[in-house]
Motif scaffolding. Structure first.
Motif, PDB file in Angstrom:
ATOM      1  N   UNK A 129       0.830  -1.203   0.000  1.00  0.00           N
ATOM      2  CA  UNK A 129       0.000   0.000   0.000  1.00  0.00           C
ATOM      3  C   UNK A 129       0.869   1.259   0.000  1.00  0.00           C
ATOM      4  N   UNK A 130       1.907   1.283   0.833  1.00  0.00           N
ATOM      5  CA  UNK A 130       2.808   2.431   0.878  1.00  0.00           C
ATOM      6  C   UNK A 130       3.558   2.593  -0.436  1.00  0.00           C
ATOM      7  N   UNK A 131       3.915   1.475  -1.067  1.00  0.00           N
ATOM      8  CA  UNK A 131       4.600   1.545  -2.359  1.00  0.00           C
ATOM      9  C   UNK A 131       3.679   2.074  -3.443  1.00  0.00           C
ATOM     10  N   UNK A 132       2.423   1.613  -3.442  1.00  0.00           N
ATOM     11  CA  UNK A 132       1.450   2.112  -4.416  1.00  0.00           C
ATOM     12  C   UNK A 132       1.282   3.619  -4.271  1.00  0.00           C
ATOM     13  N   UNK A 133       1.219   4.106  -3.034  1.00  0.00           N
ATOM     14  CA  UNK A 133       1.085   5.531  -2.775  1.00  0.00           C
ATOM     15  C   UNK A 133       2.334   6.288  -3.235  1.00  0.00           C
ATOM     16  N   UNK A 134       3.518   5.835  -2.815  1.00  0.00           N
ATOM     17  CA  UNK A 134       4.753   6.575  -3.085  1.00  0.00           C
ATOM     18  C   UNK A 134       5.163   6.527  -4.555  1.00  0.00           C
ATOM     19  N   UNK A 135       5.019   5.358  -5.188  1.00  0.00           N
ATOM     20  CA  UNK A 135       5.445   5.195  -6.580  1.00  0.00           C
ATOM     21  C   UNK A 135       4.344   5.540  -7.574  1.00  0.00           C
ATOM     22  N   UNK A 136       3.125   5.730  -7.081  1.00  0.00           N
ATOM     23  CA  UNK A 136       1.968   6.059  -7.924  1.00  0.00           C
ATOM     24  C   UNK A 136       1.736   4.993  -8.992  1.00  0.00           C
ATOM     25  N   UNK A 155       1.287 -14.453  10.047  1.00  0.00           N
ATOM     26  CA  UNK A 155       0.274 -15.099  10.892  1.00  0.00           C
ATOM     27  C   UNK A 155      -1.153 -14.755  10.467  1.00  0.00           C
ATOM     28  N   UNK A 156      -1.309 -13.770   9.585  1.00  0.00           N
ATOM     29  CA  UNK A 156      -2.645 -13.346   9.165  1.00  0.00           C
ATOM     30  C   UNK A 156      -3.152 -14.191   8.000  1.00  0.00           C
ATOM     31  N   UNK A 157      -4.476 -14.329   7.856  1.00  0.00           N
ATOM     32  CA  UNK A 157      -5.056 -15.066   6.715  1.00  0.00           C
ATOM     33  C   UNK A 157      -5.005 -14.199   5.461  1.00  0.00           C
ATOM     34  N   UNK A 158      -3.778 -13.942   5.000  1.00  0.00           N
ATOM     35  CA  UNK A 158      -3.556 -12.996   3.916  1.00  0.00           C
ATOM     36  C   UNK A 158      -2.543 -13.574   2.924  1.00  0.00           C
ATOM     37  N   UNK A 159      -2.969 -13.784   1.672  1.00  0.00           N
ATOM     38  CA  UNK A 159      -2.065 -14.348   0.672  1.00  0.00           C
ATOM     39  C   UNK A 159      -1.954 -13.490  -0.588  1.00  0.00           C
ATOM     40  N   UNK A 160      -3.018 -12.782  -0.959  1.00  0.00           N
ATOM     41  CA  UNK A 160      -2.987 -11.946  -2.161  1.00  0.00           C
ATOM     42  C   UNK A 160      -3.389 -10.521  -1.815  1.00  0.00           C
ATOM     43  N   UNK A 161      -2.773  -9.552  -2.479  1.00  0.00           N
ATOM     44  CA  UNK A 161      -3.149  -8.159  -2.269  1.00  0.00           C
ATOM     45  C   UNK A 161      -3.151  -7.411  -3.598  1.00  0.00           C
ATOM     46  N   UNK A 162      -3.949  -6.365  -3.628  1.00  0.00           N
ATOM     47  CA  UNK A 162      -4.018  -5.484  -4.784  1.00  0.00           C
ATOM     48  C   UNK A 162      -4.168  -4.073  -4.239  1.00  0.00           C
ATOM     49  N   UNK A 211      -2.576  15.671  -9.741  1.00  0.00           N
ATOM     50  CA  UNK A 211      -1.201  15.323 -10.068  1.00  0.00           C
ATOM     51  C   UNK A 211      -0.359  14.788  -8.929  1.00  0.00           C
ATOM     52  N   UNK A 212      -0.966  14.528  -7.778  1.00  0.00           N
ATOM     53  CA  UNK A 212      -0.188  13.959  -6.667  1.00  0.00           C
ATOM     54  C   UNK A 212      -0.974  12.838  -6.011  1.00  0.00           C
ATOM     55  N   UNK A 213      -0.239  11.935  -5.408  1.00  0.00           N
ATOM     56  CA  UNK A 213      -0.849  10.787  -4.748  1.00  0.00           C
ATOM     57  C   UNK A 213      -1.260  11.176  -3.332  1.00  0.00           C
ATOM     58  N   UNK A 214      -2.543  10.959  -3.008  1.00  0.00           N
ATOM     59  CA  UNK A 214      -3.037  11.341  -1.672  1.00  0.00           C
ATOM     60  C   UNK A 214      -3.333  10.120  -0.803  1.00  0.00           C
ATOM     61  N   UNK A 215      -3.138   8.915  -1.350  1.00  0.00           N
ATOM     62  CA  UNK A 215      -3.430   7.708  -0.582  1.00  0.00           C
ATOM     63  C   UNK A 215      -3.521   6.506  -1.495  1.00  0.00           C
ATOM     64  N   UNK A 216      -4.242   5.481  -1.037  1.00  0.00           N
ATOM     65  CA  UNK A 216      -4.336   4.248  -1.821  1.00  0.00           C
ATOM     66  C   UNK A 216      -5.597   3.473  -1.459  1.00  0.00           C
ATOM     67  N   UNK A 217      -6.096   2.719  -2.439  1.00  0.00           N
ATOM     68  CA  UNK A 217      -7.145   1.728  -2.225  1.00  0.00           C
ATOM     69  C   UNK A 217      -6.470   0.372  -2.209  1.00  0.00           C
TER      70      UNK A 217
END
Length: 237
Positions: free
Chosen positions: A82-89, A112-119, A127-133
């Motif tokens: 998520x931070x990479x998506x925000x910073x690198x746009x 330890x979390x039930x987490x395997x895939x992310x998008x 013109x600037x990144x304000x966050x991420x979905x």
């Protein structure tokens, strides 16, 4: 009962009527996160993060505790999709969290979390990144190219709405925004009904046609709805 696509349309309409101050932005991202989860099949949870110029959270909405924990660990370790998506746009996809080496501290922290895939996809406003979905899944390789495209398509109107923190709190401004939002919702509903009757398709399929048309022609959903009503729209698959 409304469809996932209708949920998103109504969320955008409702957000457009809000004055997005610090107080209402929190409610806005929560509503948006819930609608995004419903719109992407196979999602364990979804989240919306608004970040400042230093990458610090301004407001965060999430649908499930696993999203909150995974996000908190990104902020704690200063790394993650998520931070990479925000910073690198750019949109960041992980098909298997356990096998991805791009963010080792975060990967080990969420094992330890039930987490395997992310998008994750950035919210770009003026013109600037304000966050991420972002959406998370407990299954590896859960998200398709279509899921990626849909999340990116949703990010554009979301960024516009969330980025416009309005200082004008006059009743007239609120009234104009609400009337515009309601008019757009009604146009989309009418156009969806026309497509359903014309092509013998269901609610979601009709909305997907309009979203695809908006993406292909780089116009907003209101313009596509008007073209359907006027009989000038194409027939995206």
């Amino acid at each position: 009962m409304t469809s996932p696509m209708e949920d998103l349309t109504f969320v955008f309409a409702r957000l457009k009527g809000l004055l997005l101050t610090e107080q209402t932005a929190s409610r806005a991202v929560e509503d948006l996160a819930e609608a995004i989860k419903k719109s992407v099949p196979g999602s364990l949870g979804a989240g919306v993060s608004l970040l400042d110029a230093q990458g610090r959270r301004r407001s965060t909405g999430f649908t499930d505790q696993v999203v909150a924990e995974a996000d908190a660990l990104q902020y704690e370790h200063g790394q993650g999709p998520c931070l990479t998506a925000w910073a690198a746009e750019v949109t960041v996809q992980i098909d298997d969290v356990h096998a991805d080496d791009r963010w080792p501290l975060w990967r080990d922290a969420v094992r330890h979390l039930p987490l395997r895939s992310t998008l994750s996809t950035p919210l770009i406003h003026d013109g600037r990144s304000i966050g991420a979905l972002k959406v998370y899944s407990p299954l590896p390789s859960a998200f398709s190219p279509q899921d990626r495209k849909q999340l990116e398509l949703l990010a554009s109107p979301a960024a516009t709405l969330l980025g416009n923190v309005q200082a004008d709190s006059s009743a007239a401004a609120v009234g104009r925004a609400l009337r515009d939002a309601i008019a757009t919702r009604d146009l989309v509903s009418t156009a969806r009904g026309i497509l359903m009757e014309r092509h013998g398709i269901d609610n979601d399929a009709a909305m997907r046609r309009m979203l695809s048309q908006a993406s292909a022609t780089r116009v907003d959903l209101r313009t596509v709805a008007l073209s359907v009503i006027d009989g000038t729209a194409g027939s995206p698959s």
